[in-house]
Design an enzyme around this catalytic site. Structure first.
Site, short mmCIF file in Angstrom:
data_model
loop_
_atom_site.label_atom_id
_atom_site.label_comp_id
_atom_site.label_asym_id
_atom_site.label_seq_id
_atom_site.Cartn_x
_atom_site.Cartn_y
_atom_site.Cartn_z
N ARG A 15 0.81 -1.22 0.00
CA ARG A 15 0.00 0.00 0.00
C ARG A 15 0.84 1.26 0.00
O ARG A 15 0.42 2.30 -0.51
CB ARG A 15 -0.88 0.03 1.26
N CYS A 47 -7.48 -3.65 3.17
CA CYS A 47 -6.52 -4.72 3.44
C CYS A 47 -6.96 -5.45 4.70
O CYS A 47 -8.00 -5.15 5.27
CB CYS A 47 -5.11 -4.17 3.56
N ARG A 65 -8.99 1.30 5.23
CA ARG A 65 -7.84 2.14 4.90
C ARG A 65 -8.05 3.07 3.70
O ARG A 65 -7.40 2.93 2.67
CB ARG A 65 -6.59 1.28 4.73
N PRO A 66 -8.95 4.02 3.86
CA PRO A 66 -9.17 4.97 2.77
C PRO A 66 -7.97 5.91 2.59
O PRO A 66 -7.11 5.98 3.46
CB PRO A 66 -10.39 5.77 3.25
N ASP A 93 -8.71 9.13 1.39
CA ASP A 93 -9.42 10.38 1.09
C ASP A 93 -8.65 11.61 1.56
O ASP A 93 -8.69 12.66 0.90
CB ASP A 93 -10.82 10.34 1.72
N LEU A 94 -7.93 11.49 2.68
CA LEU A 94 -7.23 12.67 3.21
C LEU A 94 -6.03 13.05 2.32
O LEU A 94 -5.73 14.23 2.15
CB LEU A 94 -6.76 12.42 4.64
C1 UD1 Z 1 1.08 3.96 8.62
C2 UD1 Z 1 2.09 2.84 8.77
C3 UD1 Z 1 1.43 1.63 9.42
C4 UD1 Z 1 0.76 2.02 10.74
C5 UD1 Z 1 -0.15 3.22 10.56
C6 UD1 Z 1 -0.70 3.76 11.86
C7 UD1 Z 1 3.57 3.21 6.89
C8 UD1 Z 1 4.07 2.77 5.56
N1 UD1 Z 1 2.58 2.49 7.44
O1 UD1 Z 1 0.04 3.48 7.76
O2 UD1 Z 1 2.43 0.64 9.66
O3 UD1 Z 1 0.00 0.94 11.22
O4 UD1 Z 1 0.55 4.29 9.90
O5 UD1 Z 1 0.34 4.09 12.71
O6 UD1 Z 1 4.08 4.16 7.46
N2 UD1 Z 1 -7.35 7.28 7.33
C9 UD1 Z 1 -8.43 7.88 6.74
N3 UD1 Z 1 -8.25 8.55 5.56
C10 UD1 Z 1 -7.02 8.65 4.96
C11 UD1 Z 1 -5.93 8.04 5.58
C12 UD1 Z 1 -6.12 7.37 6.77
O7 UD1 Z 1 -9.56 7.81 7.23
O8 UD1 Z 1 -6.92 9.27 3.90
C13 UD1 Z 1 -7.53 6.54 8.61
C14 UD1 Z 1 -7.21 5.05 8.46
O9 UD1 Z 1 -8.30 4.31 7.95
C15 UD1 Z 1 -6.82 4.66 9.86
C16 UD1 Z 1 -6.17 5.94 10.41
O10 UD1 Z 1 -6.57 6.98 9.52
O11 UD1 Z 1 -7.98 4.38 10.62
C17 UD1 Z 1 -4.66 5.89 10.46
O12 UD1 Z 1 -4.15 5.48 9.20
P1 UD1 Z 1 -2.79 6.04 8.61
O13 UD1 Z 1 -2.07 6.81 9.63
O14 UD1 Z 1 -3.08 6.71 7.31
O15 UD1 Z 1 -2.01 4.70 8.29
P2 UD1 Z 1 -0.99 4.52 7.12
O16 UD1 Z 1 -0.30 5.80 6.85
O17 UD1 Z 1 -1.64 3.79 5.98
#
Ligand code: UD1
Length: 418
Positions: free
Chosen positions: A93, A117, A122-123, A125-126
Site C-alpha cells: 500500500r 486490506c 484504509r481509505p 481520502d485525506l
Molecule cells: C502507517 C504505517 C502503518 C501504521 C499506521 C498507523 C507506513 C508505511 N505504514 O500506515 O504501519 O499501522 O501508519 O500508525 O508508514 N485514514 C483515513 N483517511 C485517509 C488516511 C487514513 O480515514 O486518507 C484513517 C485510516 O483508515 C486509519 C487511520 O486513519 O484508521 C490511520 O491510518 P494512517 O495513519 O493513514 O495509516 P498509514 O499511513 O496507511
C-alpha cells in the site's frame, strides 16, 4: 510458501541489533523522486521485501536504483513512466507515497488505488483532499487515481485524522508547491520527522515536523542528499516483547528508547525491567508478567503496530488486560490464532479482553498481516512445543533476518520451504 517452525520455551538471551525503520525508508525512497539533480543516498535501510518492492517501483518509473549492503543510491534523473501499476501497489500500500512527489515534480501521476486490506478499509481520502486543496485535479477511473496539476500551490490543510502516509504525501508535495503550506492535525510519528530531515537536506524549507502543525515554504527545485534512516521502533518493540515473554534478558542495540516511551511505560507496568545501556537498552523479565490495559493511538500514544505483539505477552500474564484498538477497525486477526495456542481472549468491537493463562501450547497457525504474524512469533517463542507459522511472507515484508536474529538469542527457530 515458506513456514516458520518454532520450538518454544527458551529464555532468550544476548544482544540484537535493530535495523533502520521500514516506515521511514519507504517515504524516503519516494522522496528521492523529488530530486532534480544529484543522487539521494539513503543509509541504514532495512533489507525487507517492502523496501525491495518500493525500489522495483522506482525502477519501473525509470529511476536508477542501486543497493549495496544497507545503503541505497537513487538517481531519479527524468522519469520515463509516471505510473505506479496495480501489480506493485496491491503488494504494498505504501506505493501511494509516490503520488505526492510525482504530482509535485512532474504535474502528473497515475497510481493504482490501494483498496482495503486485512486490517481495515484504509481509505486515502485525506491524501486526495489535501492534494486537491493544493490545486491538483484528481480523477478516479479503472481502479487508478490520476492526478494533474500545472504547479501545486500552497494551501492550509486540516487532516480529520492524523494519517501518517497522508501527512508524508502532503509534506513531500508541498516542498515543490508555489507558496506556503500548513498541515494541521498532522501525524507526529518519528518517521515524519525523519522524512522532513531528508527533505531539508535536499533543500526544502520545513518547520514544525514532529508537532501537529507543519509549515512548508515551497521551493522550485530540490537536489540529492545523503541521509541515515532512523532505527525501527516497531522492530525494537517486537524484540522487547520477545525478551519479556520468554523471561529472557536481551540487550537491544542501535535503537532509540525515546521513540517508544508509551510502550516502555506499559512494559514496565507489566513487570519488565528496562534499563538504558550502550546504544540502546536492556530488557529482562523474571517470573510472570502482570496484565495491563493498553489503548492504541497516534504517536506519541501506544502504536497500533505493537498491539498484536503486546497482546501475545498479555496472553500469558497474571490477571486480565483490556486492549483497545482505536486506529484501525479490524486489527484483531491474530486473536483467533492466539486462541488456537490456548489464549483466553474475547473481542467486543474495538476491545479485546485478555485473561492471562499460565501457559500457551504450540500449534499450526497462520500469519494474516505483518504485525499479527509478529505476535504469533512472540507467542510461539514462549509456548510449549512446536508452533508452525504459515504464510510468513507477511513477516518478510517488515522484519529483516528474523530467524537469524532470534537464533542468535538462543531461539529454536527455522524456516522451511513448502
Ligand atoms: C502507517 C504505517 C502503518 C501504521 C499506521 C498507523 C507506513 C508505511 N505504514 O500506515 O504501519 O499501522 O501508519 O500508525 O508508514 N485514514 C483515513 N483517511 C485517509 C488516511 C487514513 O480515514 O486518507 C484513517 C485510516 O483508515 C486509519 C487511520 O486513519 O484508521 C490511520 O491510518 P494512517 O495513519 O493513514 O495509516 P498509514 O499511513 O496507511
Amino acid at each position: 510458501m515458506d513456514k516458520l517452525l518454532i520450538d518454544g520455551g527458551v529464555a532468550l538471551k544476548g544482544s540484537v541489533l535493530i535495523d533502520g525503520a521500514k516506515n521511514a525508508a519507504l517515504p524516503a525512497l519516494a522522496a528521492s523522486l523529488l530530486a532534480e539533480d544529484r543522487e539521494v543516498l539513503l543509509q541504514n535501510v532495512p533489507s525487507v521485501v517492502d523496501i525491495r518492492t518500493m525500489c522495483r517501483l522506482l525502477g519501473v518509473m525509470g529511476a536508477t536504483v542501486e543497493a549495496e549492503g544497507t545503503s541505497i543510491r537513487i538517481l531519479p534523473g527524468d522519469l520515463t513512466s509516471l505510473e505506479a501499476p496495480y501489480d506493485l501497489v496491491r503488494t504494498m500500500r505504501a506505493s501511494i507515497l509516490t503520488l505526492g512527489p510525482m504530482l509535485a515534480r512532474y504535474g502528473y501521476a497515475k497510481v493504482s488505488s490501494p483498496g482495503g486490506c486485512a486490517i481495515g478499509e484504509r481509505p486515502i481520502d485525506l491524501h486526495l483532499a489535501g492534494l486537491k486543496a493544493m490545486g491538483a485535479r484528481i480523477d478516479l477511473h479503472e481502479g487508478y487515481i490520476e492526478g494533474r496539476a500545472d504547479r501545486l500551490v500552497g494551501a492550509e490543510i486540516y487532516l480529520d485524522t492524523p494519517s501518517v502516509t497522508g501527512t508524508e504525501n502532503l509534506l513531500m508535495a508541498a516542498t515543490l508547491a508555489e507558496g506556503n503550506t500548513i498541515i494541521e492535525n498532522a501525524a507526529m510519528e518519528p518517521e515524519i520527522s525523519d522524512l522532513a530531515a531528508l527533505l531539508k537536506a535536499m533543500g526544502a524549507s520545513i518547520e514544525g515536523e514532529g508537532t501537529e502543525r507543519i509549515e512548508i515554504k515551497g521551493t522550485t527545485r530540490l537536489v540529492g542528499a545523503t541521509h541515515r534512516i532512523i532505527p525501527d521502533r516497531i522492530e525494537t518493540a517486537t524484540y522487547a516483547a520477545v525478551a519479556a515473554i520468554s523471561q529472557g534478558d536481551i540487550l537491544i542495540e542501535g535503537t532509540d528508547k525515546e521513540m517508544l516511551s508509551s510502550v516502555i511505560r506499559k512494559m514496565t507496568a507489566a513487570g519488565t525491567s528496562i534499563t538504558p545501556e550502550g546504544s540502546g537498552f536492556r530488557v529482562s523479565s523474571t517470573g510472570r508478567l502482570r496484565g495491563v490495559d493498553v489503548t492504541t493511538a497516534p504517536y506519541p500514544g501506544f502504536p497500533t503496530d505493537v498491539q498484536a505483539q503486546f497482546m501475545a505477552m498479555m496472553a500469558l500474564a497474571q490477571g486480565t488486560s483490556v486492549i483497545r484498538e482505536m486506529v484501525f477497525e479490524n486489527r484483531f486477526m491474530h486473536v483467533a490464532e492466539l486462541r488456537r495456542m490456548g489464549a483466553d481472549i474475547r473481542t467486543e468491537g474495538a476491545s479485546a479482553v485478555v485473561r492471562g493463562v499460565p501457559s500457551l501450547e504450540g500449534a499450526p497457525v497462520m500469519a494474516t498481516d505483518l504485525r499479527a504474524s509478529a505476535s504469533l512469533v512472540v507467542a510461539g517463542l514462549a509456548a510449549r512445543g512446536r508452533t508452525t507459522i504459515s504464510r510468513i511472507y507477511h513477516l518478510d515484508r517488515g522484519y529483516s533476518r528474523l530467524e537469524e536474529k532470534l537464533s542468535r538469542l538462543g531461539a529454536r527457530v527455522r524456516r522451511v520451504k513448502s
